[in-house]
Design a protein around this motif. Sequence first.
Motif, PDB file in Angstrom:
ATOM      1  N   VAL A 381       0.947  -1.334   0.198  1.00 23.02           N
ATOM      2  CA  VAL A 381       0.328  -0.288  -0.294  1.00 23.02           C
ATOM      3  C   VAL A 381       1.034   1.236  -0.009  1.00 23.02           C
ATOM      4  CG1 VAL A 381      -1.679   1.570   1.195  1.00 23.02           C
ATOM      5  CG2 VAL A 381      -1.543  -0.842   0.972  1.00 23.02           C
ATOM      6  N   LYS A 382       1.998   1.326   0.385  1.00 22.91           N
ATOM      7  CA  LYS A 382       2.632   2.258   0.956  1.00 22.91           C
ATOM      8  C   LYS A 382       3.341   2.155  -0.540  1.00 22.91           C
ATOM      9  CE  LYS A 382       1.248   4.539   3.702  1.00 22.91           C
ATOM     10  NZ  LYS A 382      -0.085   5.125   3.892  1.00 22.91           N
ATOM     11  N   TYR A 383       4.751   1.686  -0.409  1.00 20.73           N
ATOM     12  CA  TYR A 383       5.593   2.173  -1.181  1.00 20.73           C
ATOM     13  C   TYR A 383       5.089   2.307  -2.391  1.00 20.73           C
ATOM     14  CZ  TYR A 383       9.312   1.615   1.756  1.00 20.73           C
ATOM     15  OH  TYR A 383      10.796   2.699   2.676  1.00 20.73           O
ATOM     16  N   THR A 385       3.077   4.241  -3.625  1.00 24.28           N
ATOM     17  CA  THR A 385       3.070   5.340  -3.670  1.00 24.28           C
ATOM     18  C   THR A 385       4.153   6.644  -4.304  1.00 24.28           C
ATOM     19  OG1 THR A 385       2.929   5.883  -1.146  1.00 24.28           O
ATOM     20  CG2 THR A 385       0.395   5.852  -1.865  1.00 24.28           C
ATOM     21  N   ILE A 386       5.207   5.762  -3.780  1.00 21.56           N
ATOM     22  CA  ILE A 386       6.330   6.773  -4.377  1.00 21.56           C
ATOM     23  C   ILE A 386       7.399   5.821  -5.287  1.00 21.56           C
ATOM     24  CG2 ILE A 386       6.266   7.772  -2.603  1.00 21.56           C
ATOM     25  CD1 ILE A 386       8.605   5.348  -1.146  1.00 21.56           C
ATOM     26  N   ASP A 387       6.745   4.512  -5.991  1.00 24.90           N
ATOM     27  CA  ASP A 387       7.514   4.631  -7.102  1.00 24.90           C
ATOM     28  C   ASP A 387       8.279   2.808  -7.053  1.00 24.90           C
ATOM     29  OD1 ASP A 387       5.577   6.023  -9.012  1.00 24.90           O
ATOM     30  OD2 ASP A 387       7.324   7.314  -9.123  1.00 24.90           O
ATOM     31  N   ASN A 388       7.838   2.623  -5.169  1.00 26.11           N
ATOM     32  CA  ASN A 388       8.781   1.337  -4.998  1.00 26.11           C
ATOM     33  C   ASN A 388      10.048   1.837  -5.083  1.00 26.11           C
ATOM     34  OD1 ASN A 388       5.880  -0.306  -4.839  1.00 26.11           O
ATOM     35  ND2 ASN A 388       6.191  -0.675  -6.293  1.00 26.11           N
ATOM     36  N   ASP A 421       1.074   3.560   8.745  1.00 24.23           N
ATOM     37  CA  ASP A 421       0.416   5.369   8.045  1.00 24.23           C
ATOM     38  C   ASP A 421       0.834   6.415   9.016  1.00 24.23           C
ATOM     39  OD1 ASP A 421      -1.029   3.281   6.542  1.00 24.23           O
ATOM     40  OD2 ASP A 421      -2.521   3.397   7.875  1.00 24.23           O
ATOM     41  N   TRP A 424       4.835   5.951   8.734  1.00 23.47           N
ATOM     42  CA  TRP A 424       5.242   6.937   7.162  1.00 23.47           C
ATOM     43  C   TRP A 424       4.925   8.025   6.867  1.00 23.47           C
ATOM     44  CZ3 TRP A 424       6.569   4.160   3.224  1.00 23.47           C
ATOM     45  CH2 TRP A 424       6.916   4.369   2.152  1.00 23.47           C
ATOM     46  N   ASP A 425       3.919   9.301   7.870  1.00 24.21           N
ATOM     47  CA  ASP A 425       3.626  10.477   7.331  1.00 24.21           C
ATOM     48  C   ASP A 425       4.234  11.773   8.039  1.00 24.21           C
ATOM     49  OD1 ASP A 425       1.131   9.718   6.344  1.00 24.21           O
ATOM     50  OD2 ASP A 425      -0.295  10.315   8.403  1.00 24.21           O
ATOM     51  N   ARG A 430       4.018  16.216   3.374  1.00 17.15           N
ATOM     52  CA  ARG A 430       2.834  16.411   1.835  1.00 17.15           C
ATOM     53  C   ARG A 430       2.933  17.344   1.218  1.00 17.15           C
ATOM     54  NH1 ARG A 430      -1.250  14.199   4.817  1.00 17.15           N
ATOM     55  NH2 ARG A 430      -1.264  12.220   5.522  1.00 17.15           N
TER      56      ARG A 430
END
Length: 436
Positions: A381-383, A385-388, A421, A424-425, A430
């Motif tokens: 889910v998380k990675y 969002t930053i192209d792994n 989550d 990660w934030d 952002r």
Amino acid sequence: MNMMTSNVIAPAPPRALEETGLNVVMMRDILLKTMFRTNTDTASALSKLVCLPMTMVQDLIDMCRKQGLLEAMGTLHANSGGEMGFQLSDTGKARALDALAQSEYYGAMPVPLTVYREQVKRQSIRNIQLTRQQLLGAMGHLILPPDLIGQLGPAVSSGRSILMYGPPGNGKSSISNGIRDAIGDNIFIPRAIEYAGQIITVYDPIVHTPVPVEEDDPTSLRKRGMQFDQRYVYCERPTVITGGELSLDMLDLKYNATARTYTAPLQFKSAGGVFIVDDLGRQAEPPQKLVNRWIVPLEENRDILSLQSGEKFEVPFDTLVIFSTNFHPNEIFDKAALRRIFFKIKIDGPNQSDYLKIFQMMAKKRNMPLDEKALLHLLKVKYPTIDNIYANYQPVFLIDQMISICEFEGIPYQMTPELVDRAWDNMFVRDEVIVH
């Protein structure tokens, strides 16, 4: 630090004043200034301060007495083995003040630059031969791509310049420190050097780490201690680490107008060791300009320094220079500069498998239990969002964030998708419009 015994040949202690390579008037004046500034009055105490054998200090005292600069105090010191004390005569005080007006330097006798040059050759960083085992031993705590050690080894053993580049947070600084630890033997650093009658201080407790040496007991018949010229300090190979604060003037001789003495620049203090320019591209001066300053030293193993008078002189340049940058080399250098940096090594982020190894290792170190659901959430889910794109710093950052949250909430250390989550934030800011 890996404390191997050093194979470096020690500088032999001088046995007579002429063997120091120094002008006898300079030595006399340093002795007088030292007595004036420290109130030291016995040959044995002065011997420790000026870093010459006691017999030679006695020769200087005798010379000063003949010239009417010193006089015997006529009493023997009970607390220094019945030694005779000496004091400055009025003429001696006047001479000391006159000498201090020319230069405030006192204490350890300097080493002439020509003599130090020979010692630099004997302990050159280019004489070091590193094995794969030594490099692995110093970097065992890092998870590195298998071919990286194979690239780093020859680069370090050559004693030439290295440029490490790649995305931030992947351990370029840790690798630089690992290289320093792998080198790990000891060399001799002059307290000060002399050139053209000028004294330049070199030994710096911030840069140099002395290695304890067994001293001779003057009352003992058998000499056990390591015999070397006391004008040097036996130290670990030095490391200078600079970052965004590095400016070109830090690479020049520093003149103190009040004390009328010089301090050696950073690259001279790091002779025989490692000079790390971290975060290249973050300095006030453009990287191209900084590297241009290093071109002659890197190619010819010599540097040019300038005195206040404008006179330029040559000093040995014997330093493994490691440049580390988050920029692509083609963005910050022209082809000529790149050609002069001998080894260029890309330090990439880990692949997913190495990332998980680092995560597991850091979790174990921090006593954080691994949770499959939380890890899957992170990877699926998380990675994306930053192209792994994985980085070495991220596992420890995320785990430490989760630990801080658990401690604040008063719950046992744990890993959950919700905690992932929150952690990660904090790792990324952002992009958002802030209305003023």
